[in-house]
Design a protein around this motif. Structure first.
Motif, short mmCIF file in Angstrom:
data_model
loop_
_atom_site.label_atom_id
_atom_site.label_comp_id
_atom_site.label_asym_id
_atom_site.label_seq_id
_atom_site.Cartn_x
_atom_site.Cartn_y
_atom_site.Cartn_z
N PRO A 109 44.86 32.53 51.95
CA PRO A 109 45.60 32.59 52.99
C PRO A 109 44.74 32.00 54.29
O PRO A 109 43.68 32.12 54.39
N SER A 110 45.33 31.25 55.06
CA SER A 110 44.79 30.67 56.38
C SER A 110 44.23 32.03 57.40
O SER A 110 44.98 33.00 57.36
N GLY A 111 43.39 31.46 58.09
CA GLY A 111 42.65 32.78 59.01
C GLY A 111 41.87 33.55 58.33
O GLY A 111 41.69 33.87 57.13
N THR A 112 41.51 34.61 59.03
CA THR A 112 40.79 35.76 58.78
C THR A 112 41.57 37.08 58.50
O THR A 112 40.77 38.00 57.90
N TYR A 113 42.94 37.06 58.57
CA TYR A 113 43.71 38.22 58.38
C TYR A 113 45.08 37.89 58.23
O TYR A 113 45.62 36.88 59.08
N GLY A 114 45.94 38.69 57.60
CA GLY A 114 47.35 38.20 57.48
C GLY A 114 47.66 36.76 56.74
O GLY A 114 46.90 36.23 55.87
N PRO B 203 51.78 33.37 47.31
CA PRO B 203 52.38 34.96 46.78
C PRO B 203 51.58 35.36 45.84
O PRO B 203 51.59 36.54 45.59
N CYS B 204 50.84 34.61 44.87
CA CYS B 204 49.97 35.18 44.01
C CYS B 204 48.92 36.07 44.64
O CYS B 204 48.86 37.20 44.02
N TYR B 205 48.33 35.56 45.55
CA TYR B 205 47.15 36.34 46.13
C TYR B 205 47.90 37.78 46.83
O TYR B 205 47.26 38.78 46.87
N ASN B 206 48.96 37.46 47.49
CA ASN B 206 49.87 38.53 48.12
C ASN B 206 50.12 39.71 46.98
O ASN B 206 50.17 40.67 47.49
N ASN B 207 50.70 39.19 45.93
CA ASN B 207 51.65 40.14 45.16
C ASN B 207 50.52 40.66 43.87
O ASN B 207 51.07 41.69 43.43
N TRP B 208 49.08 40.57 43.87
CA TRP B 208 48.44 40.90 43.14
C TRP B 208 47.95 42.39 43.61
O TRP B 208 47.28 42.41 44.74
N LYS B 209 48.21 43.40 42.98
CA LYS B 209 47.97 44.68 43.45
C LYS B 209 46.83 45.60 42.78
O LYS B 209 46.64 45.30 41.37
N THR B 210 46.35 46.55 43.21
CA THR B 210 45.59 47.43 42.56
C THR B 210 46.09 48.43 41.60
O THR B 210 47.51 48.49 41.72
N GLU C 20 50.06 27.70 47.31
CA GLU C 20 49.65 28.39 46.02
C GLU C 20 49.21 27.18 45.05
O GLU C 20 49.74 26.00 45.18
N GLY C 21 48.06 27.19 44.66
CA GLY C 21 47.56 26.21 43.70
C GLY C 21 46.74 25.06 44.43
O GLY C 21 46.59 24.38 43.71
N SER C 22 46.60 25.06 45.59
CA SER C 22 46.08 23.73 46.31
C SER C 22 44.65 23.90 46.30
O SER C 22 44.03 22.78 46.61
N LEU C 23 43.84 24.77 45.89
CA LEU C 23 42.34 24.74 45.96
C LEU C 23 41.70 24.71 44.50
O LEU C 23 42.63 24.91 43.51
N LYS C 24 40.71 23.96 44.42
CA LYS C 24 40.04 23.94 43.24
C LYS C 24 39.18 24.91 43.02
O LYS C 24 38.76 25.66 44.24
N PRO C 25 38.75 25.60 41.95
CA PRO C 25 37.90 26.95 42.02
C PRO C 25 36.47 26.58 42.70
O PRO C 25 35.86 27.58 43.43
N ALA D 290 33.85 28.68 49.71
CA ALA D 290 33.92 28.20 51.40
C ALA D 290 35.18 28.88 52.00
O ALA D 290 35.06 29.41 53.24
N ALA D 291 36.21 28.91 51.44
CA ALA D 291 37.33 29.35 51.94
C ALA D 291 37.69 31.02 52.23
O ALA D 291 37.89 31.59 53.14
N CYS D 292 36.75 31.63 51.20
CA CYS D 292 36.55 33.20 51.14
C CYS D 292 35.54 33.43 52.21
O CYS D 292 35.73 34.40 52.93
N ALA D 293 34.28 32.62 52.59
CA ALA D 293 33.62 32.68 53.51
C ALA D 293 34.25 32.97 54.77
O ALA D 293 33.89 33.64 55.70
N TYR D 294 35.25 31.77 55.10
CA TYR D 294 35.96 31.99 56.57
C TYR D 294 36.94 33.08 56.51
O TYR D 294 36.98 33.70 57.49
N ARG D 295 37.66 33.30 55.34
CA ARG D 295 38.49 34.37 55.27
C ARG D 295 37.92 35.85 55.58
O ARG D 295 38.24 36.61 56.32
#
Length: 92
Positions: free
Chosen positions: A66-71, A77-84, A26-31, A36-41
């Protein structure tokens, strides 16, 4: 000999502490690192455009993908807990 061993131990401890602080989470990336992170995800999905759009939005808010392309959402936690509005996951 004891002084050299102590100095070596302290130096190695410092190196490992620096590496641990840069391993992600959490919070380890710069905007500017989000695209690049999302292109891999999103690289393994057949719905690339929506995946990239939501991933970048989530990354800019949470500064984490999150690491990897899935899961692995427990890494961000912020990424995981943001809901529609319907309660489903907002972030891919």
């Amino acid at each position: 000999m004891a002084k050299i061993s102590l100095a070596l131990f302290l130096l190695l401890s410092l190196v490992f502490a620096i590496q641990a602080s840069n391993t992600g989470g959490e919070g380890s990336l710069k905007p500017e690192e989000c695209p690049a992170a999302c292109a891999y995800r999103c690289s393994a999905t057949s719905h690339k455009n929506p995946c990239l759009e939501f991933c970048n939005m989530c990354c800019k808010k949470c500064l984490c993908v999150p690491s990897g392309t899935y899961g692995h959402k427990e890494e961000c936690p912020c990424y995981n807990n943001w809901k529609t509005k319907e309660g489903g996951p907002k972030c891919p």
